[in-house]
Design a protein around this motif. Structure first.
Motif, PDB file in Angstrom:
ATOM      1  N   ASN A 134       0.331  12.798  -2.976  1.00 17.25           N
ATOM      2  CA  ASN A 134      -0.442  11.888  -2.122  1.00 17.25           C
ATOM      3  C   ASN A 134      -1.233  10.946  -3.042  1.00 17.25           C
ATOM      4  O   ASN A 134      -1.242  11.125  -4.272  1.00 17.25           O
ATOM      5  CB  ASN A 134      -1.324  12.649  -1.122  1.00 17.25           C
ATOM      6  N   PRO A 135      -1.893   9.937  -2.481  1.00 19.64           N
ATOM      7  CA  PRO A 135      -2.584   8.979  -3.350  1.00 19.64           C
ATOM      8  C   PRO A 135      -3.712   9.599  -4.185  1.00 19.64           C
ATOM      9  O   PRO A 135      -4.072   9.040  -5.224  1.00 19.64           O
ATOM     10  CB  PRO A 135      -3.113   7.936  -2.355  1.00 19.64           C
TER      11      PRO A 135
ATOM     12  N   LYS B 164      -2.579   1.400   0.222  1.00 19.67           N
ATOM     13  CA  LYS B 164      -2.448   1.549   1.670  1.00 19.67           C
ATOM     14  C   LYS B 164      -1.462   0.544   2.258  1.00 19.67           C
ATOM     15  O   LYS B 164      -0.920   0.760   3.335  1.00 19.67           O
ATOM     16  CB  LYS B 164      -3.805   1.520   2.384  1.00 19.67           C
ATOM     17  N   ASN B 165      -1.169  -0.548   1.529  1.00 14.14           N
ATOM     18  CA  ASN B 165      -0.137  -1.483   1.978  1.00 14.14           C
ATOM     19  C   ASN B 165       1.257  -0.850   1.935  1.00 14.14           C
ATOM     20  O   ASN B 165       2.153  -1.278   2.660  1.00 14.14           O
ATOM     21  CB  ASN B 165      -0.099  -2.741   1.096  1.00 14.14           C
ATOM     22  N   VAL B 166       1.441   0.136   1.061  1.00 15.41           N
ATOM     23  CA  VAL B 166       2.773   0.723   0.902  1.00 15.41           C
ATOM     24  C   VAL B 166       3.190   1.464   2.176  1.00 15.41           C
ATOM     25  O   VAL B 166       4.362   1.486   2.531  1.00 15.41           O
ATOM     26  CB  VAL B 166       2.826   1.641  -0.336  1.00 15.41           C
ATOM     27  N   ALA B 167       2.221   2.037   2.870  1.00 17.91           N
ATOM     28  CA  ALA B 167       2.532   2.688   4.142  1.00 17.91           C
ATOM     29  C   ALA B 167       3.078   1.670   5.128  1.00 17.91           C
ATOM     30  O   ALA B 167       3.912   1.975   5.974  1.00 17.91           O
ATOM     31  CB  ALA B 167       1.299   3.358   4.706  1.00 17.91           C
ATOM     32  N   ASP B 168       2.599   0.445   4.988  1.00 11.57           N
ATOM     33  CA  ASP B 168       3.035  -0.645   5.839  1.00 11.57           C
ATOM     34  C   ASP B 168       4.472  -1.064   5.501  1.00 11.57           C
ATOM     35  O   ASP B 168       5.224  -1.495   6.357  1.00 11.57           O
ATOM     36  CB  ASP B 168       2.089  -1.819   5.576  1.00 11.57           C
ATOM     37  N   LEU B 169       4.817  -0.942   4.227  1.00 17.41           N
ATOM     38  CA  LEU B 169       6.167  -1.302   3.785  1.00 17.41           C
ATOM     39  C   LEU B 169       7.167  -0.217   4.110  1.00 17.41           C
ATOM     40  O   LEU B 169       8.339  -0.466   4.326  1.00 17.41           O
ATOM     41  CB  LEU B 169       6.189  -1.517   2.262  1.00 17.41           C
ATOM     42  N   TYR B 170       6.680   1.032   4.065  1.00 15.18           N
ATOM     43  CA  TYR B 170       7.602   2.146   4.310  1.00 15.18           C
ATOM     44  C   TYR B 170       6.905   3.146   5.216  1.00 15.18           C
ATOM     45  O   TYR B 170       6.083   3.945   4.784  1.00 15.18           O
ATOM     46  CB  TYR B 170       8.057   2.801   2.995  1.00 15.18           C
TER      47      TYR B 170
ATOM     48  N   TYR C 163       7.952   5.746   7.143  1.00 11.17           N
ATOM     49  CA  TYR C 163       8.319   7.154   7.344  1.00 11.17           C
ATOM     50  C   TYR C 163       8.283   7.926   6.034  1.00 11.17           C
ATOM     51  O   TYR C 163       8.572   7.373   4.983  1.00 11.17           O
ATOM     52  CB  TYR C 163       9.721   7.247   7.952  1.00 11.17           C
ATOM     53  N   PRO C 164       7.952   9.226   6.097  1.00 10.34           N
ATOM     54  CA  PRO C 164       7.948  10.032   4.862  1.00 10.34           C
ATOM     55  C   PRO C 164       9.353  10.496   4.467  1.00 10.34           C
ATOM     56  O   PRO C 164       9.579  11.654   4.189  1.00 10.34           O
ATOM     57  CB  PRO C 164       7.037  11.208   5.226  1.00 10.34           C
ATOM     58  N   ASN C 165      10.319   9.579   4.470  1.00 15.32           N
ATOM     59  CA  ASN C 165      11.691   9.903   4.048  1.00 15.32           C
ATOM     60  C   ASN C 165      11.735  10.200   2.558  1.00 15.32           C
ATOM     61  O   ASN C 165      10.852   9.791   1.813  1.00 15.32           O
ATOM     62  CB  ASN C 165      12.614   8.710   4.311  1.00 15.32           C
ATOM     63  N   THR C 166      12.792  10.874   2.144  1.00 16.36           N
ATOM     64  CA  THR C 166      13.030  11.071   0.714  1.00 16.36           C
ATOM     65  C   THR C 166      14.297  10.325   0.294  1.00 16.36           C
ATOM     66  O   THR C 166      15.148  10.007   1.123  1.00 16.36           O
ATOM     67  CB  THR C 166      13.167  12.568   0.370  1.00 16.36           C
ATOM     68  N   VAL C 167      14.385  10.045  -1.010  1.00 14.99           N
ATOM     69  CA  VAL C 167      15.457   9.189  -1.519  1.00 14.99           C
ATOM     70  C   VAL C 167      16.768   9.968  -1.629  1.00 14.99           C
ATOM     71  O   VAL C 167      16.775  11.129  -2.036  1.00 14.99           O
ATOM     72  CB  VAL C 167      15.086   8.636  -2.907  1.00 14.99           C
TER      73      VAL C 167
ATOM     74  N   ASP D 246       6.716   7.089  -2.387  1.00 17.92           N
ATOM     75  CA  ASP D 246       6.287   7.362  -3.767  1.00 17.92           C
ATOM     76  C   ASP D 246       7.029   6.477  -4.750  1.00 17.92           C
ATOM     77  O   ASP D 246       6.471   6.033  -5.752  1.00 17.92           O
ATOM     78  CB  ASP D 246       6.561   8.823  -4.139  1.00 17.92           C
ATOM     79  N   VAL D 247       8.310   6.263  -4.468  1.00 19.87           N
ATOM     80  CA  VAL D 247       9.127   5.453  -5.371  1.00 19.87           C
ATOM     81  C   VAL D 247       8.612   4.007  -5.385  1.00 19.87           C
ATOM     82  O   VAL D 247       8.538   3.373  -6.439  1.00 19.87           O
ATOM     83  CB  VAL D 247      10.615   5.533  -4.952  1.00 19.87           C
ATOM     84  N   ILE D 248       8.208   3.510  -4.228  1.00 24.42           N
ATOM     85  CA  ILE D 248       7.673   2.146  -4.159  1.00 24.42           C
ATOM     86  C   ILE D 248       6.340   2.062  -4.921  1.00 24.42           C
ATOM     87  O   ILE D 248       6.112   1.127  -5.684  1.00 24.42           O
ATOM     88  CB  ILE D 248       7.508   1.697  -2.688  1.00 24.42           C
ATOM     89  N   VAL D 249       5.469   3.072  -4.738  1.00 18.82           N
ATOM     90  CA  VAL D 249       4.191   3.081  -5.479  1.00 18.82           C
ATOM     91  C   VAL D 249       4.454   3.101  -6.984  1.00 18.82           C
ATOM     92  O   VAL D 249       3.872   2.319  -7.741  1.00 18.82           O
ATOM     93  CB  VAL D 249       3.317   4.291  -5.081  1.00 18.82           C
TER      94      VAL D 249
END
Ligand code: MN
Ligand code: MG
Length: 657
Positions: free
Chosen positions: A97-98, A455-461, A463-467, A590-593
């Motif tokens: 988490n952050p 917190k913008n990343v939640a806006d970009l993605y 769902y808590p999907n995994t890669v 997480d990957v985007i962060v």
């Protein structure tokens, strides 16, 4: 509070109704324990992923479904119920988490620093822990500095610094096991000593998942092979009972070398009495595991041995109850039970209700880092050189989808190195999640050019999907894009102002494929119905599909970076369901962060790798958020103009095809 606090020889009288006694609901094992019988409760937290506060740092709001501060209430209630108890964590506590990212990327861990999740665990008096795969995400130095603050032993048998001829000749990163000498109290109030052996295991796949941190520093061994070697030594060393801390899921009953989810064959290893499991973020016992070989969901056992999996992020406390009996100086397990206790419940209207309260001392231990994390998620961690919005995501290549695609590609390219798939072209599939529709005219991603906060990343993605990565051929790739193209109504050439979008097609099934170029011919019917049923296998909307300027042929091979939902067959896309070649442990978020932190400045400008095929003299209408007006000029590959108001606060736009 330690066990001995509950040494209470008069308990039996007290239970039969001593006046003024507090009404603690004692477990039947405790109530029924006779002289020479001991009730031991072993509690498990697993996959905490730094969730101490009941808080969603991406959404920046409180959340009832997570938080060790809440699980802590169950822990303390159980300590009050049982004469003897132990508390174990099963790994994946340092990352996820952050707050974990804040410590790793911002504050850092210097010699002597205390990691907040360790501080919280110390407050609760954990007896031991093992490592999960995510403990390696920030590197070994970070891990060892974090563990240095722990007031409890951390064991891991299959992460090895120097590989020996067999596991017992290995130099392991941490102690492979620990033997805790505990004073326990039997049903008659007499004290005994009990040697509890705890041994830990992690998926060997950490060598792929965290290659850049681990290569040349450590190696891994198969979980079952490692257990078979060490457990006899633990017996020889005098363990009365042995508990496996298996940071590994409950999966196949067939042991294969190096398997990731090895808890079922692990349970078959002689000498192991009970198993803590995890890694899958699921709950055991539960109906999820009803049809699994070797599992008895009713009894809560794997191959007859008690096992538990306590969800994730503090959602549940796992509890294994052992009734032990001493016969001629030897302890044996005479009966067992297994359960999980949730910290919240989901109501019919999908809202949640907390079932337990916070433990204030656990919150206090982490308060300063929680406050610093709030400041971190609200502040810039990187920059974007173009606005990240989704107003035109369904009609043109789009920056909010492009950035997800780029980050997935960056991650999967790294993961394919050194595998049999290295060298194959890697494509990336992503869909807009926030694209108006039933979400309303404000339901879009809209991050202006400049600073990007966590917190913008939640806006970009959303769902808590995994890669995931799948390996598909050119024919499957075409089918995948035909499925996506069902987003649109069939358009009649030469007619004006036709409705473009099919309202029964959800935007999350509109996958855009990066790494190839293509056009969508809207004059043709859709090959698939909105839910994925094949309607007409000859229908073709995808034309001029090219890879590196050459037409894609049916037998070409590709790797596609995507998420667990799509790769697992979600939306029934051709080329998904049975083509997975890589399952990442990391969330797409997480990957985007990581990508943003790694790059500093990101360039999400869409590359216009797809567009509608030209249809002169034809126009279509679509509705999007009114804030889209400010971005019309930046949209590539399509001719768009404002066309007045749409219904319900939406703005209408016209596209000339
Ligand atoms: Mn986990
Ligand atoms: Mg693109």
């Amino acid at each position: 509070m330690k066990n001995s606090t509950f040494l209470n020889p008069s308990r039996r009288t007290f239970l039969t109704g001593a006046a003024g006694a507090s009404l603690i609901a004692l477990h039947p094992f405790t109530v029924n324990a006779a002289a020479g019988q001991v009730h031991l409760r072993i509690m498990e937290t697993t996959d905490l992923h730094v969730h101490v506060f009941p808080y969603d740092y991406y959404a920046d709001k409180p959340r009832d479904t997570v938080g060790l501060s809440r699980t802590a209430s169950h822990i303390r209630a159980i300590r009050a119920e049982a004469a003897n108890s132990m508390l174990i964590d099963n790994g994946d506590f340092l990352q996820g988490n952050p707050m974990g990212d804040y410590i790793a990327y911002e504050r850092g861990m210097k010699e002597g620093d205390m990691h907040p999740v360790i501080a919280a665990m110390n407050t609760l008096g954990f007896d031991a822990s093992t490592l999960g795969n995510h403990e390696f995400n920030y590197g070994l130095d970070f891990l060892m500095k974090s563990l240095a603050g722990a007031n409890f032993p951390v064991v891991s048998a299959n992460v090895v610094k120097e590989m020996g001829a067999g596991p017992r000749d290995d130099v392991t990163l941490l102690k492979p096991y620990v033997i805790l000498d505990r004073t326990i109290v039997d049903g008659a109030g007499a004290e005994h000593s009990l040697k509890v052996g705890l041994i830990g295991f992690v998926p060997p796949q950490i060598m792929t998942w965290d290659r850049r941190h681990l290569e040349g520093k450590v190696g891994t061994r198969d979980i079952v092979e490692t257990a078979r070697a060490w457990v006899p030594e633990m017996k020889e060393a005098g363990c009365d009972i042995i508990v496996a801390l298996s940071h590994s899921g409950i999966g196949s009953a067939n042991h294969t070398d190096g398997m990731e989810n090895a808890s079922v064959p692990l349970a078959e290893v002689d000498g192991i009495d009970a198993l803590m499991t995890g890694h899958s973020h699921l709950v055991f016992p539960s109906a999820t595991y009803e049809d699994f070989e070797g599992i008895d969901v009713e009894a809560g056992t794997i191959h007859g041995k008690p096992a538990v999996m306590g969800g994730f992020w503090g959602s549940h406390l796992g509890v294994i109850d052992l009734m032990l009996e001493n016969e001629g100086g030897e302890w044996r397990v005479v009966s067992t039970a297994s359960e999980t206790r949730p910290i919240s419940k989901r109501n019919e209207d999908r809202s949640t209700t907390a079932l337990v309260e916070d433990q204030p001392d656990v919150l206090d231990a982490v308060q300063a880092d929680h406050d610093a994390t709030l400041e971190y998620i609200r502040r810039a961690v990187g920059k974007t050189s173009a606005p990240l919005h989704s107003y035109f995501a369904l009609v043109a290549d789009d920056p909010s989808v492009q950035i997800v695609s780029i980050a997935q590609l960056w991650y999967i390219s790294e993961m394919m190195k050194g595998t049999e798939h290295e060298g194959l072209p890697i494509l990336s599939a992503a869909a807009p999640f926030k694209a108006g529709g039933r979400g309303g005219p404000e339901y879009f991603t809209d991050v202006p050019k400049g600073d990007v906060a966590i917190k913008n990343v939640a806006d970009l993605y959303l769902y808590p999907n995994t890669v995931r990565a799948v390996r598909i051929n050119g024919a499957q790739l075409k089918g995948w894009l035909e499925r996506s193209a069902g987003m649109f109504n069939q358009i009649t050439p030469g007619e004006a102002d036709q409705v473009l979008l099919n309202p029964s097609f959800p935007s999350y099934n509109f996958d855009v494929m990066d790494g190839v170029t293509y056009e969508i011919d809207l004059s043709q019917p859709s090959r698939f119905a909105p839910k994925g049923e094949l309607v007409d296998e000859t229908a073709t909307r995808i034309i001029n599909l090219m890879f590196e300027g050459q037409p894609v042929t049916d037998d070409m091979e590709f790797i596609v970076a995507t998420n667990n939902y799509r790769a697992g067959g979600g939306g029934h896309f051709p080329g998904t369901g049975d083509t997975v070649i890589f399952e990442g442990p990391d969330t797409n978020r997480d990957v985007i962060v990581r990508y943003i932190v790694d790059q500093g400045t990101i360039n999400p400008t869409a590359d216009a790798n797809w567009h509608f095929a030209p249809m002169p003299g034809t126009t279509v209408l679509f509705d999007t958020g009114p804030a889209a007006t400010g971005y019309v000029d930046g949209v590539e590959g399509v001719e768009i103009e404002a066309a007045g108001d749409g219904p319900d606060g939406f703005a209408r736009f016209r596209i000339s095809l």
